[in-house]
Scaffold this active site. Structure first.
Site, short mmCIF file in Angstrom:
data_model
loop_
_atom_site.label_atom_id
_atom_site.label_comp_id
_atom_site.label_asym_id
_atom_site.label_seq_id
_atom_site.Cartn_x
_atom_site.Cartn_y
_atom_site.Cartn_z
N SER A 33 0.83 -1.20 0.00
CA SER A 33 0.00 0.00 0.00
C SER A 33 0.87 1.26 0.00
O SER A 33 1.71 1.43 -0.88
CB SER A 33 -0.97 -0.05 1.19
N ASP A 56 -9.77 -3.44 -5.52
CA ASP A 56 -8.90 -2.51 -4.80
C ASP A 56 -8.85 -1.19 -5.54
O ASP A 56 -8.57 -1.14 -6.74
CB ASP A 56 -7.49 -3.11 -4.69
N HIS A 72 -8.00 -4.71 -0.93
CA HIS A 72 -6.91 -3.89 -0.40
C HIS A 72 -6.64 -4.22 1.07
O HIS A 72 -7.56 -4.50 1.84
CB HIS A 72 -7.24 -2.40 -0.52
#
Length: 401
Positions: A189, A341, A371
């Site tokens: 991320s 995501d 995600h």
């Protein structure tokens, strides 16, 4: 009694209608993910309410929740775990105990958390890094860079780069018994963003003697130049990470000024002189056709902000803005993207850009992925998806590092 039951029923209906997100058909453990998503959205809603009531800021409330999940540096029979510093940057260090006839591999890991939250001390990241060190018999470093909004860009990048440069010093590699030809930088991320930016910097800096063998980017966020990609539209109210939350966090990375998220939501935040950067994030060219679908590409609108933030045009903050010459020196790259995501298209576009300049890229796409899956590997928030991604990541490292 009847009135209480009616009120409770109405509250339940209100909760479900506000926080319920339909699950895609191919999602594994959909009921569990639905519950996790509802918890995440409830926390976000509560944080926003507290901020609006001036009780505490949004990020203070969420940070408080994250800190509940921090762990102590507990060693075991296989790994010595210590919290230390690399040039004043806090790191959690994992050193295998078993003897080795040769120097070991090493992984430097940047945790996710939207630049505002999280730590290598979090239960999930401690578990991941401990697992990596034990499985690979490798030295692992979890970097605790400074967080926004107390520290805006470029503090996070500078911390990451400083920690990596320190680790790459000959005396430090010797101290920890690390093979300088077998070092990986990884992150998920926002940590994937930092891993990308730091790797770009290290590989293009002639003064850094030892280079990185490979980088691993797990559902990375690499740009906000265009805040209306196909994955943003498909996952506007997405699982765990919504468009509003992503914009809120990225805005705090740069500034506390509320004008920035307002402009980002309308895709009007880029400064007037930045049109030349759009080719680096033009999804109508860089995305595979199956992800473009029938969406129509329109350029972001320039000049929606009354001022210019230098970070919005800086590849150290948004690594997809790096030009081709900056990408050509990059090492073997593993990129993992998730279908469900918001950040999916960032990783997909980076795959295309790297391959276009001749960088060797291994890309794995998780059709049922969401995600932040790596945050859900430990009890009580255990997902088989998180463990699957962990195993894919560590297995690939074992074969290639």
């Amino acid at each position: 009694m009847g009135l209480k039951a009616l009120c409770l029923g109405l509250l339940c209906v209100l909760f479900v209608s506000h926080f319920y997100t339909p699950m895609p058909d191919n999602i594994e453990e959909s009921w569990k993910i639905m519950a996790l998503d509802a918890i995440a959205k409830t926390c976000t809603f509560t944080a926003m309410c507290f901020e609006n009531m001036r009780i505490m800021r949004y990020e203070e409330f969420i940070s408080m929740i994250f800190r509940l999940d921090y762990t102590q540096p507990l060693s075991d029979e296989y790994i010595t775990v210590t919290d230390t510093t690399f040039v004043d940057i806090p790191v959690r260090l994992y050193l295998p105990k078993r003897k080795s006839e040769t120097r070991r591999r090493a992984v430097i890991y940047f945790h996710g958390g939207g630049f505002c939250f999280g730590s290598s001390k979090q239960r999930a990241f401690d578990f991941l890094n401990r697992w990596t060190a034990n499985t690979l018999d490798a030295v692992v470093v979890g970097v605790d860079y400074r967080l926004a909004p107390q520290h805006h860009f470029p503090a996070q990048f500078e911390d990451g780069l400083a920690a990596v440069k320190f680790f790459l010093l000959e005396k430090i590699l010797t101290k920890y018994g690390v093979d300088p030809t077998r070092i990986c930088i990884a992150g998920d991320s926002s940590g994937g963003n930092l891993a990308t930016a730091v790797t770009q910097q290290v590989q293009n800096d002639a003064e850094i003697k030892h280079k990185i063998k490979m980088q691993v980017l797990l559902y990375p966020g690499l740009q906000i130049t265009d805040s209306y990609l196909p994955s943003h539209r498909e996952n506007e109210h997405g699982i765990v990470l919504t468009r509003d939350v992503a914009i809120k966090l990225v805005s705090l990375y740069f500034t506390k000024d509320e004008a920035l998220p307002w402009a980002m939501r309308r895709n009007q935040h880029m400064p007037l002189e930045s049109r030349h950067l759009f080719k680096f994030v033009n999804w109508s060219i860089l995305l595979p056709e199956k992800y473009r679908k029938d969406y129509v590409y329109t350029e972001p609108i320039l000049g929606g902000l009354s001022y210019s933030l230098p970070g919005l045009t800086d590849s150290r903050a948004l690594p997809l803005l790096a030009n081709d010459s900056q990408l050509q020196n990059l090492p073997l790259t593993y990129i993992l993207t998730c279908q469900h995501d918001l950040l999916r298209d960032d990783g997909l576009m980076y795959v295309t850009r790297l391959r276009n300049v001749g960088v060797q890229v291994v890309h794995e796409h998780i059709e049922d992925g969401i995600h932040g899956a790596l945050s859900f590997m430990t009890s009580p928030f255990y997902l088989r998806l998180g463990l699957r991604i962990r195993d894919m990541y560590v297995s690939w490292l074992d074969k290639n590092l």
